[in-house]
Design a protein around this motif. Structure first.
Motif, PDB file in Angstrom:
ATOM      1  N   PRO A 232      45.597  36.276  35.162  1.00  0.00           N
ATOM      2  CA  PRO A 232      44.891  37.424  36.745  1.00  0.00           C
ATOM      3  C   PRO A 232      46.084  37.668  37.605  1.00  0.00           C
ATOM      4  O   PRO A 232      47.268  36.557  38.059  1.00  0.00           O
ATOM      5  CB  PRO A 232      43.689  36.483  36.931  1.00  0.00           C
ATOM      6  CG  PRO A 232      43.987  35.052  36.996  1.00  0.00           C
ATOM      7  CD  PRO A 232      44.831  35.042  35.922  1.00  0.00           C
ATOM      8  N   ASP A 236      44.264  41.525  40.803  1.00  0.00           N
ATOM      9  CA  ASP A 236      42.541  41.206  40.839  1.00  0.00           C
ATOM     10  C   ASP A 236      41.973  40.425  41.212  1.00  0.00           C
ATOM     11  O   ASP A 236      40.640  40.731  41.648  1.00  0.00           O
ATOM     12  CB  ASP A 236      42.617  40.190  39.020  1.00  0.00           C
ATOM     13  CG  ASP A 236      43.227  41.345  38.388  1.00  0.00           C
ATOM     14  OD1 ASP A 236      42.913  42.781  38.046  1.00  0.00           O
ATOM     15  OD2 ASP A 236      44.106  41.084  37.273  1.00  0.00           O
ATOM     16  N   PHE A 364      43.843  47.025  39.367  1.00  0.00           N
ATOM     17  CA  PHE A 364      42.352  45.405  39.053  1.00  0.00           C
ATOM     18  C   PHE A 364      42.206  45.696  37.531  1.00  0.00           C
ATOM     19  O   PHE A 364      41.656  47.101  37.126  1.00  0.00           O
ATOM     20  CB  PHE A 364      41.048  46.020  39.956  1.00  0.00           C
ATOM     21  CG  PHE A 364      40.013  45.346  39.704  1.00  0.00           C
ATOM     22  CD1 PHE A 364      40.112  43.748  39.612  1.00  0.00           C
ATOM     23  CD2 PHE A 364      39.165  45.405  40.515  1.00  0.00           C
ATOM     24  CE1 PHE A 364      39.010  43.232  40.193  1.00  0.00           C
ATOM     25  CE2 PHE A 364      37.974  44.174  40.433  1.00  0.00           C
ATOM     26  CZ  PHE A 364      37.759  43.383  40.467  1.00  0.00           C
TER      27      PHE A 364
END
Length: 435
Positions: A232, A236, A364
């Protein structure tokens, strides 16, 4: 004399526990067979109502009015179970998952409420009825060999673990859910852990063999088509925090509405059950008319529809996702208070929908947003933080290690936020009454 007495007492205690452990292992086999039959029947009924009959009558896509008659039938069956049969159709889902023993006399009501409501559109999952079926079946099989009290409770709890092992996709998840639920109920976990693990493991093994032998499709939790990144990004992680807080606030609203309905459901269970399915039918019709999508997306547990949010699914647009969250959330709230089923799968679905909606935020990713949404929603609705983390981590499959930090942060933030919101609400209630 004292040392001898204590030694003999410990030996007798160890022998009783060994007997309970052996019974838990034996119970896992027949309970898993019963759970398989229950889930196979549930899956077949769901397919008949929402796929086979509409296809047979040329109703493709499913029209907006289709859910109404089925929901009314399901509501009537749940009303009979809740108002007329022993046990009131099972545990009230807004109270979470219950590890309490289920007397065999409650089994007809649990089955009627589950098989009458869940496949006909009630926005709840099968995990709570499965736990009740496993617990009651275990008591039926071992009633003459175990004493009432702790031994009986241990065997009953191990039956619940065996029954729900497959619906979560792993016996480990089932055991963790049972153990954490038992811990919140004040049951000593050290005594429960071995029977639950043994029974859940054997149950999952037998269930897998039955599926291969019979060829019957039985749903279990899965998330197909989700592309998980190698790791990630910082964005995120940063977006996970406000998403988890937002979901905790949303869950609080669902709980608030449900709690307000609980006293009315206790006084007029049949009437409130019918009112709940009527609200659900209106919500499904409104969603179909507003978005042009299938009303079935608002119904059922959402367990088989998680794939719609992945990159390979038919992902709804922004306004459709907002309508889905609002209308399915409404149906979920009234179902939690007045109908019968489990609270976990609709929460997972709504969390995934919230993640899909917010995945368009800068940086995201879809996988991180959905993982955070599902983890936060599960932790807030139960609330069982360890179980939520384990469930979502295993649901993500082989790429779960990459998103584990996202899952853990979402669980902690949502759990703490929900607890703070709940305490603030409790402090506000006396102040409002005083005014």
């Amino acid at each position: 004399m004292v040392e001898t007495s204590e030694g003999e007492g410990a030996e007798r205690l160890g022998a009783r526990y060994a007997r309970v452990l052996a019974l838990a292992g034996l119970v896992g086999v027949p309970v898993s067979v019963a759970a398989f039959a229950f889930l196979a029947l549930l899956h077949w009924l769901t397919d008949v109502v929402w796929e086979d009959l509409p296809e047979h009558w040329g109703l493709d896509p499913v029209p907006w009015w289709w859910p109404a008659p089925w929901l009314l039938i399901g509501g009537a069956l749940v009303a009979v179970a809740v108002a007329r049969l022993p046990g009131g159709g099972g545990h009230v889902p807004i109270e979470g998952l219950s590890p309490d023993p289920v007397p065999p006399s409650h089994l007809p009501g649990v089955l009627l409420a589950a098989l009458g409501g869940l496949p006909l559109g009630v926005v709840l999952g099968p995990e709570a009825p499965l736990m009740a079926v496993g617990a009651a079946f275990a008591m039926i099989l071992t009633g003459r060999w175990v004493a009432r009290g702790q031994e009986s409770a241990l065997v009953s709890t191990s039956g619940s673990a065996a029954a729900v092992a497959v619906i979560f996709g792993s016996p480990l998840v089932a055991a963790v859910f049972i153990l954490e639920s038992a811990g919140r109920a004040g049951v000593r976990q050290t005594a429960v852990v071995l029977p639950c693990l043994l029974s859940a493991g054997i149950g999952a093994l037998v269930f897998t063999g039955l599926g291969e032998w019979t060829g019957l499709p039985v749903s279990s939790l899965q998330l197909p088509g989700l592309v998980i990144p190698a790791r990630p990004d910082l964005a995120d992680l940063l977006w996970t925090i406000p998403l988890a807080v937002l979901i905790a606030v949303g869950v609080r609203q669902v709980h608030h509405l449900g709690r307000r309905l609980v006293p009315h459901a206790a006084r007029r269970p049949a009437l409130m059950a019918m009112a709940a399915v009527a609200v659900t039918a209106v919500a499904a019709a409104a969603y179909a008319l507003l978005t042009g999508r299938s009303p079935v997306e608002v119904l059922l547990s959402g367990q088989d529809a998680l794939g719609m949010f992945t990159e390979k699914g038919d992902v709804p647009g922004t306004w459709a996702l907002i309508a889905l969250l609002a209308l399915k959330g409404l149906a979920y709230a009234v179902s939690l208070a007045t109908l019968r089923g489990g609270p976990i799968f609709p929460a997972l679905f709504l969390g995934a929908a919230a993640g899909a909606l917010l995945s368009g935020l800068p940086g995201f990713g879809v996988a991180a947003a959905m993982a955070a949404g599902m983890a936060a929603a599960t932790a807030a609705i139960l609330p069982l933080p360890v179980s939520a983390a384990v469930l979502v981590t295993l649901l993500l499959g082989s790429g779960s290690a990459a998103l584990a930090p996202i899952v853990l942060v979402a669980v902690v933030v949502a759990f703490v936020s929900e607890q703070l919101i709940d305490r603030a609400g409790k402090r506000a209630e006396p102040a409002a009454e005083a005014v």
